[in-house]
Design an enzyme around this catalytic site. Structure first.
Site, PDB file in Angstrom:
ATOM      1  N   THR A  46      -3.381  -2.699   0.470  1.00  0.00           N
ATOM      2  CA  THR A  46      -2.209  -3.575   0.479  1.00  0.00           C
ATOM      3  C   THR A  46      -2.419  -4.759   1.405  1.00  0.00           C
ATOM      4  OG1 THR A  46      -0.810  -1.644   0.110  1.00  0.00           O
ATOM      5  CG2 THR A  46       0.278  -3.656   0.837  1.00  0.00           C
ATOM      6  N   TYR A 108       6.562   0.896  -8.802  1.00  0.00           N
ATOM      7  CA  TYR A 108       7.462   0.262  -9.775  1.00  0.00           C
ATOM      8  C   TYR A 108       7.973   1.244 -10.830  1.00  0.00           C
ATOM      9  CZ  TYR A 108       9.285  -3.023 -13.249  1.00  0.00           C
ATOM     10  OH  TYR A 108      10.085  -3.669 -14.139  1.00  0.00           O
ATOM     11  N   TYR A 134      -2.372   7.815  -0.838  1.00  0.00           N
ATOM     12  CA  TYR A 134      -1.595   6.883  -0.010  1.00  0.00           C
ATOM     13  C   TYR A 134      -0.130   7.061  -0.353  1.00  0.00           C
ATOM     14  CZ  TYR A 134      -0.270   2.403   2.192  1.00  0.00           C
ATOM     15  OH  TYR A 134       0.314   1.424   2.975  1.00  0.00           O
ATOM     16  N   ARG A 139       7.097   1.018   0.072  1.00  0.00           N
ATOM     17  CA  ARG A 139       6.508  -0.039  -0.751  1.00  0.00           C
ATOM     18  C   ARG A 139       6.547   0.274  -2.239  1.00  0.00           C
ATOM     19  NH1 ARG A 139       3.705  -4.319   1.450  1.00  0.00           N
ATOM     20  NH2 ARG A 139       3.140  -4.166   3.657  1.00  0.00           N
ATOM     21  N   LYS A 162      -3.255   9.106   3.466  1.00  0.00           N
ATOM     22  CA  LYS A 162      -2.758   8.068   4.365  1.00  0.00           C
ATOM     23  C   LYS A 162      -1.239   8.164   4.311  1.00  0.00           C
ATOM     24  CE  LYS A 162      -2.419   3.087   5.168  1.00  0.00           C
ATOM     25  NZ  LYS A 162      -2.698   1.731   4.656  1.00  0.00           N
ATOM     26  N   ILE A 203      -5.323   4.643   9.394  1.00  0.00           N
ATOM     27  CA  ILE A 203      -5.733   3.460   8.632  1.00  0.00           C
ATOM     28  C   ILE A 203      -4.750   2.380   9.043  1.00  0.00           C
ATOM     29  CG2 ILE A 203      -6.005   2.445   6.350  1.00  0.00           C
ATOM     30  CD1 ILE A 203      -6.765   5.238   5.324  1.00  0.00           C
TER      31      ILE A 203
END
Length: 296
Positions: A46, A108, A134, A139, A162, A203
């Site tokens: 990202t 989304y 992740y 997000r 992550k 990370i």
């Protein structure tokens, strides 16, 4: 499968003045990050503006950075919300020489937990590379339950997660049920807490500029020197807050450019902070010791 390193920077993508990807700049930045305390880098995550890069640009970045870093870890951000496309990227990452892939929960579409599991299973089965999940609901719009993460952890080459959901109880449950499954903190202000619970590493975005201090905090935690680690954490929280004041990757790109790094302007729709916000960011950072030299 190796341990992949404890401290990895989610690296920005350098661009030339014409807006094209700068592979030479990426090599230079990745080398500097490793020399300044990181075990390796995540390329085209990202923070690297992955949704704004073509597959060809991603492949070139993975290959160039891996060639530059040699034994240091290169994790390829190869996840999208399209399972077939993610499989294609995972295979490209393997061909480019990446050490592992980072695959995000599909964004989304807000798939069900079963859909999320099947997505990751298909990716993992498509490659021999280690896969890091992740989990970042802020997000992508949905997050993985403890049960889904544990199902994924049973897949042959899914080696860790992550974790950026901000829920320490959730992560504690995963760690308790699967002690061999590695957790990398995905929120810099959660690093101390997760490391104290036994998380493997981080990370990080702010490891662009404070990796040595993060490593000192991690080593202090591992050695049981918690007051020392906590003192580092308290100072770094203010650095993290400043580096996210205009969101990410906007703010960290701005910071690096202000420090003299030739990484170019971000691609739209990412824009740098306005003058007033930028001034607040840099005023806070000037109060702290940073771990990177300012390039000539």
């Amino acid at each position: 499968m190796g341990d992949l390193g404890r401290l990895l920077t989610a690296m920005v993508t350098p661009y030339r003045e014409d807006g094209e990807v700068d592979p030479a700049g990426a090599r230079k930045l990745a080398r500097l990050l490793v020399e300044n305390g990181n075990d390796g880098v995540v390329v085209t995550g990202t923070t690297g503006e992955a949704p704004l890069l073509s597959d060809e640009e991603k492949y070139a970045l993975w290959a160039e950075v891996k060639q530059e870093l040699g034994e240091a870890t290169v994790v390829a951000g190869a996840g999208t919300n399209d399972t077939r496309h993610s499989i294609h990227l995972a295979r490209l990452a393997e061909r480019a020489g990446a050490d592992a892939i980072l695959a995000v929960v599909p964004y989304y579409l807000k798939p069900s937990q079963e859909g999320i599991f099947q997505h990751f299973r298909a990716i993992a089965e498509s490659t021999s590379l280690p896969v890091i999940l992740y989990n970042v609901p802020g997000r992508v719009g949905t997050g993985m339950t403890v049960e889904t993460i544990l199902r994924c952890a049973e897949l042959r080459n899914v080696v860790g997660n992550k974790e950026a959901n901000g829920d320490l109880r959730h992560t504690a449950a995963v760690m308790e049920a699967a002690p061999g499954f590695k957790i990398w903190s995905g929120n810099d202000n959660d690093n101390f807490h997760l490391w104290c619970m036994g998380a493997w590493g981080a990370i990080s975005v702010t490891a662009h500029i404070v990796a040595r201090q993060q490593r000192a905090m991690l080593e202090a935690v591992l050695a049981g020197r918690l007051p020392e680690a906590a003192a580092i954490h308290r100072a770094l929280c203010r650095v993290t807050d400043a580096c996210f004041l205009n969101g990410s990757p906007s703010t960290i790109r701005y910071v690096l450019r202000q420090l003299g790094f030739a990484i170019g302007a971000p691609r739209l729709p990412v824009v740098e902070p306005d003058e007033a916000t930028g001034a607040k960011v840099m005023a806070e950072l000037r109060r702290h010791r940073l771990d990177v030299p300012v390039p000539a």
